[in-house]
Write a protein that holds these residues in place. Structure first.
Motif, PDB file in Angstrom:
ATOM      1  N   PRO B 145       0.801  -1.226   0.000  1.00 39.14           N
ATOM      2  CA  PRO B 145       0.000   0.000   0.000  1.00 39.14           C
ATOM      3  C   PRO B 145       0.831   1.271   0.000  1.00 39.14           C
ATOM      4  CG  PRO B 145      -0.010  -0.984   2.168  1.00 39.14           C
ATOM      5  CD  PRO B 145       0.717  -1.940   1.277  1.00 39.14           C
ATOM      6  N   HIS B 146       2.110   1.174   0.441  1.00 42.02           N
ATOM      7  CA  HIS B 146       2.889   2.399   0.536  1.00 42.02           C
ATOM      8  C   HIS B 146       3.622   2.710  -0.746  1.00 42.02           C
ATOM      9  CE1 HIS B 146       1.988   2.550   4.707  1.00 42.02           C
ATOM     10  NE2 HIS B 146       2.429   1.328   4.872  1.00 42.02           N
ATOM     11  N   TYR B 147       3.401   1.878  -1.749  1.00 42.87           N
ATOM     12  CA  TYR B 147       4.197   2.072  -2.965  1.00 42.87           C
ATOM     13  C   TYR B 147       3.648   3.234  -3.769  1.00 42.87           C
ATOM     14  CZ  TYR B 147       6.474   1.370  -7.359  1.00 42.87           C
ATOM     15  OH  TYR B 147       7.197   1.556  -8.491  1.00 42.87           O
ATOM     16  N   HIS B 148       4.536   4.101  -4.145  1.00 41.79           N
ATOM     17  CA  HIS B 148       4.135   5.215  -4.999  1.00 41.79           C
ATOM     18  C   HIS B 148       4.904   5.065  -6.300  1.00 41.79           C
ATOM     19  CE1 HIS B 148       2.521   9.142  -5.846  1.00 41.79           C
ATOM     20  NE2 HIS B 148       3.710   9.505  -6.269  1.00 41.79           N
ATOM     21  N   TYR B 149       4.199   5.051  -7.403  1.00 37.11           N
ATOM     22  CA  TYR B 149       4.864   4.745  -8.667  1.00 37.11           C
ATOM     23  C   TYR B 149       5.915   5.789  -9.019  1.00 37.11           C
ATOM     24  CZ  TYR B 149       5.774   4.315 -13.548  1.00 37.11           C
ATOM     25  OH  TYR B 149       6.416   4.211 -14.730  1.00 37.11           O
ATOM     26  N   ARG B 150       7.072   5.310  -9.368  1.00 35.12           N
ATOM     27  CA  ARG B 150       8.120   6.228  -9.772  1.00 35.12           C
ATOM     28  C   ARG B 150       8.636   5.826 -11.143  1.00 35.12           C
ATOM     29  NH1 ARG B 150      11.311   5.113  -4.433  1.00 35.12           N
ATOM     30  NH2 ARG B 150      10.506   3.087  -5.039  1.00 35.12           N
ATOM     31  N   PRO B 151       8.821   6.779 -12.052  1.00 37.89           N
ATOM     32  CA  PRO B 151       9.256   6.407 -13.400  1.00 37.89           C
ATOM     33  C   PRO B 151      10.686   5.905 -13.486  1.00 37.89           C
ATOM     34  CG  PRO B 151       8.250   8.574 -13.367  1.00 37.89           C
ATOM     35  CD  PRO B 151       8.430   8.172 -11.959  1.00 37.89           C
ATOM     36  N   GLN B 152      11.529   6.194 -12.520  1.00 39.49           N
ATOM     37  CA  GLN B 152      12.919   5.705 -12.521  1.00 39.49           C
ATOM     38  C   GLN B 152      13.615   6.005 -13.833  1.00 39.49           C
ATOM     39  OE1 GLN B 152      11.938   1.688 -11.441  1.00 39.49           O
ATOM     40  NE2 GLN B 152      13.031   1.950  -9.506  1.00 39.49           N
ATOM     41  N   PHE B 153      13.589   7.260 -14.214  1.00 47.12           N
ATOM     42  CA  PHE B 153      14.106   7.599 -15.520  1.00 47.12           C
ATOM     43  C   PHE B 153      15.620   7.483 -15.601  1.00 47.12           C
ATOM     44  CE2 PHE B 153      12.822   8.964 -19.525  1.00 47.12           C
ATOM     45  CZ  PHE B 153      13.855   9.689 -20.067  1.00 47.12           C
ATOM     46  N   HIS B 154      16.287   7.509 -14.461  1.00 45.68           N
ATOM     47  CA  HIS B 154      17.746   7.445 -14.514  1.00 45.68           C
ATOM     48  C   HIS B 154      18.219   6.115 -15.086  1.00 45.68           C
ATOM     49  CE1 HIS B 154      16.676   5.337 -10.875  1.00 45.68           C
ATOM     50  NE2 HIS B 154      17.852   4.745 -10.908  1.00 45.68           N
ATOM     51  N   ARG B 155      17.316   5.108 -15.066  1.00 39.19           N
ATOM     52  CA  ARG B 155      17.717   3.804 -15.613  1.00 39.19           C
ATOM     53  C   ARG B 155      17.997   3.883 -17.106  1.00 39.19           C
ATOM     54  NH1 ARG B 155      14.087  -0.875 -12.875  1.00 39.19           N
ATOM     55  NH2 ARG B 155      15.272  -0.966 -10.948  1.00 39.19           N
ATOM     56  N   VAL B 156      17.325   4.823 -17.768  1.00 36.48           N
ATOM     57  CA  VAL B 156      17.573   4.946 -19.211  1.00 36.48           C
ATOM     58  C   VAL B 156      19.025   5.337 -19.445  1.00 36.48           C
ATOM     59  CG1 VAL B 156      17.026   6.284 -21.258  1.00 36.48           C
ATOM     60  CG2 VAL B 156      15.211   5.539 -19.774  1.00 36.48           C
ATOM     61  N   THR B 157      19.509   6.291 -18.628  1.00 36.63           N
ATOM     62  CA  THR B 157      20.894   6.722 -18.797  1.00 36.63           C
ATOM     63  C   THR B 157      21.850   5.572 -18.559  1.00 36.63           C
ATOM     64  OG1 THR B 157      20.056   8.661 -17.662  1.00 36.63           O
ATOM     65  CG2 THR B 157      22.356   8.678 -18.287  1.00 36.63           C
ATOM     66  N   ILE B 158      21.590   4.820 -17.492  1.00 33.18           N
ATOM     67  CA  ILE B 158      22.489   3.716 -17.146  1.00 33.18           C
ATOM     68  C   ILE B 158      22.450   2.646 -18.231  1.00 33.18           C
ATOM     69  CG2 ILE B 158      22.849   1.867 -15.502  1.00 33.18           C
ATOM     70  CD1 ILE B 158      21.970   3.762 -13.349  1.00 33.18           C
ATOM     71  N   ALA B 159      21.238   2.304 -18.673  1.00 31.21           N
ATOM     72  CA  ALA B 159      21.132   1.295 -19.726  1.00 31.21           C
ATOM     73  C   ALA B 159      21.864   1.748 -20.976  1.00 31.21           C
ATOM     74  CB  ALA B 159      19.656   1.038 -20.043  1.00 31.21           C
TER      75      ALA B 159
END
Lengths: 231, 301
Positions: B145-159
């Motif tokens: 229930p405490h999860y708030h969706y996050r786009p995690q955009f930094h993963r694009v840079t790392i990938a």
């Protein structure tokens, strides 16, 4: 007095006077005709004289006309011929600003920063243009940038709609509405830009040019869809 | 040598007709096709590798054209994008469903490498990894229930950094090493840098559907998919590089092939571990190479 004689007469006078110091004016006869530019018929040459309001309005009208072309894409060459980059810049900045203000729990896990959106849009457009030119396309560099930039407009409209929908709550229903809106506008963008770009490629390479455009708008659409407001 | 089956035999008749019509036709300097040229001239046919003599001719002409412009001109780079839609699709198919015994470079590329495929496959892979990883994290935490969706955009840079480094630096290393060995041992011609990049680029294609399928949250399925993908793309690489190193000393040959396979494995396992986690914590994003990321997440599991 005929001109030739007059000039020689003047030259003789001045030659003779070169070693004489003059204290007063020497009356010189003759006519001097300086060609004065007649006010030209084209507005573009004398835009310095017009009021600023006219200049701005003219540019705004050009940008607005191109927006209309994107909304109802048909194969006209106006968009290609008179390219400008004001529209894309405006759209890009608007989109990047609206993608800010997302969830602020941590800087790292959030959505794209302003610079990331800017870089993706402009760098992505440049890469797609280079790709199209390397594959033998006949469109010019800035024309292609212009088309790709203007075709972001449906996605910007979708972003506005998404933010309005999110004001009303962020449950399943709002997600489905946002999904439909973003999918529709992403297809519209791809279709609109393909209508302008695909013509400049030989037919056996059209798909090779369309695919990067599809990927580009897909990524922008994903950024819009995954925008989540601060809790 | 490959034995001709019915389909190939038909195509080859065309090729022999072409050859017989123009016996003086220049062929590529690879030993396989030159033997075919001789065989064609005498009428005794042994199918080696290439099906289409005509295409080889045109690709050689193309290669001759390539060398004429300097690397600072636009035309130089345009010569690397001289592919059609059907050609790209064929190459992609060749990287996924190839028969054992077929060298990807000789057969599918037919020695006219392109940069379109590797570049856009890498870009697609970057985004598919980032998006699928994001989706799988979201699906994992759907219950809490405490999860708030996050786009995690930094993963694009790392990938992007990881995939592009792998797809361009590793071929550089492999090509450099093979060229050095070839010069030392005075062997036959190896592959050009572009062909190496091309093989690596197309071999990464299988990871795109794999990364999408990794969204399904079954651990056994993910490992099975890794195995299948690694077998397919690894075999493309091995079959391509084996003929070049096999004339070398046994140790070097095996070491080279083993290194290629191990690097490939590290890439896929590292990506799977970093982007698709089953642990509840989020990792510290780091730009360290794959194996360090894998080791870190292994330790914290």
């Amino acid at each position: 007095m005929p001109i030739l004689h007059r000039n020689r007469y003047l030259t003789t006078i001045f030659a003779g006077l070169s070693d004489v110091s003059i204290s007063g004016d020497i009356p010189v006869e003759g006519e001097i005709n300086v060609p004065v530019g007649t006010p030209s018929h084209d507005d573009e040459y004398s835009t310095l004289d017009e009021p600023v309001k006219d200049t701005i309005l003219r540019d705004l009208k050009a940008v607005g006309k191109k927006f209309v072309h994107v909304m109802y894409p048909k194969k006209s060459s106006t968009l290609l011929r008179d390219w400008d980059l004001w529209g894309p810049l405006l759209l890009c900045v608007t989109l990047a600003l609206m993608l800010q203000g997302g969830s602020v729990d941590s800087k790292e896990d959030g959505g794209p920063q302003f610079a990331e959106v800017f870089v993706i849009i402009w760098f992505g457009s440049v890469i797609i243009t280079l790709n199209s030119k390397l594959l033998g396309g006949t469109i010019s560099f800035f024309q292609s940038l212009c088309v790709l930039g203007y075709c972001i407009m449906p996605l910007t409209v979708a972003m506005v709609v998404c933010r309005l929908v999110l004001l009303g709550g962020s449950g399943m229903v709002s997600f489905i509405v946002r999904l439909i809106v973003v999918t529709a506008s992403f297809s519209w963008s791809t279709f609109a830009s393909t209508a302008f770009l695909a013509d400049s490629q030989p037919s056996n390479r059209k798909a090779l040019v369309v695919y990067p455009v599809f990927l580009f708008y897909f990524v922008i659409g994903w950024m819009i869809l995954t925008f989540s407001p601060s809790a | 040598m490959a034995s001709p089956d019915d389909l190939k035999f038909q195509e080859f008749e065309e090729a022999t007709d072409l050859l017989l019509a123009d016996p003086g036709a220049s062929t590529l300097s690879m030993s396989g096709s030159s033997s075919m040229a001789l065989a064609g001239a005498t009428g005794d046919i042994k199918l080696d590798m290439s099906d289409d003599e005509g295409q080889e001719e045109s690709s050689e002409l193309l290669r001759g054209e390539k060398q004429t412009s300097g690397f600072w001109t636009f035309e130089y780079y345009q010569s690397f994008f001289n592919v059609d839609t059907m050609q790209v699709l064929d190459r992609v198919k060749g990287s996924v469903m190839h028969l054992p015994g077929r060298n990807f470079i000789k057969h599918t590329l037919q020695s006219s490498p392109d940069l379109y495929g590797p570049f856009w496959i890498c870009v697609t892979l970057v985004f598919s990894l980032a998006i699928s990883g994001n989706l799988s994290t979201f699906l994992n935490s759907l219950g809490s229930p405490h999860y708030h969706y996050r786009p995690q955009f930094h993963r694009v840079t790392i990938a992007a950094v990881v995939i592009f480094l792998y797809a361009w630096l590793v071929p550089l290393g492999v090509w450099g090493f093979l060229t050095w060995r070839q010069r030392e041992e005075r062997q036959q011609s190896g592959y050009s840098f572009l062909e190496t990049v091309c093989v690596y680029g197309y071999s990464l294609f299988i990871y795109i559907p794999t990364s999408v399928l990794w969204i399904l949250p079954f651990e056994w399925l993910r490992w099975l998919l890794i195995l299948v993908a690694m077998v397919i793309s690894g075999s493309v690489l091995v079959l391509t590089f084996w003929p070049v190193v096999r004339d070398d000393t046994k140790v070097t040959a095996f070491a080279t092939v083993a290194t290629i396979v191990v690097l490939h494995a590290l890439l896929s396992i590292g990506c799977k571990m970093y982007f698709f986690q089953t642990a509840t914590h989020t990792p510290v994003p780091t730009l360290a190479p794959n194996h360090t990321a894998a080791v870190l997440t292994n330790k914290t599991h």
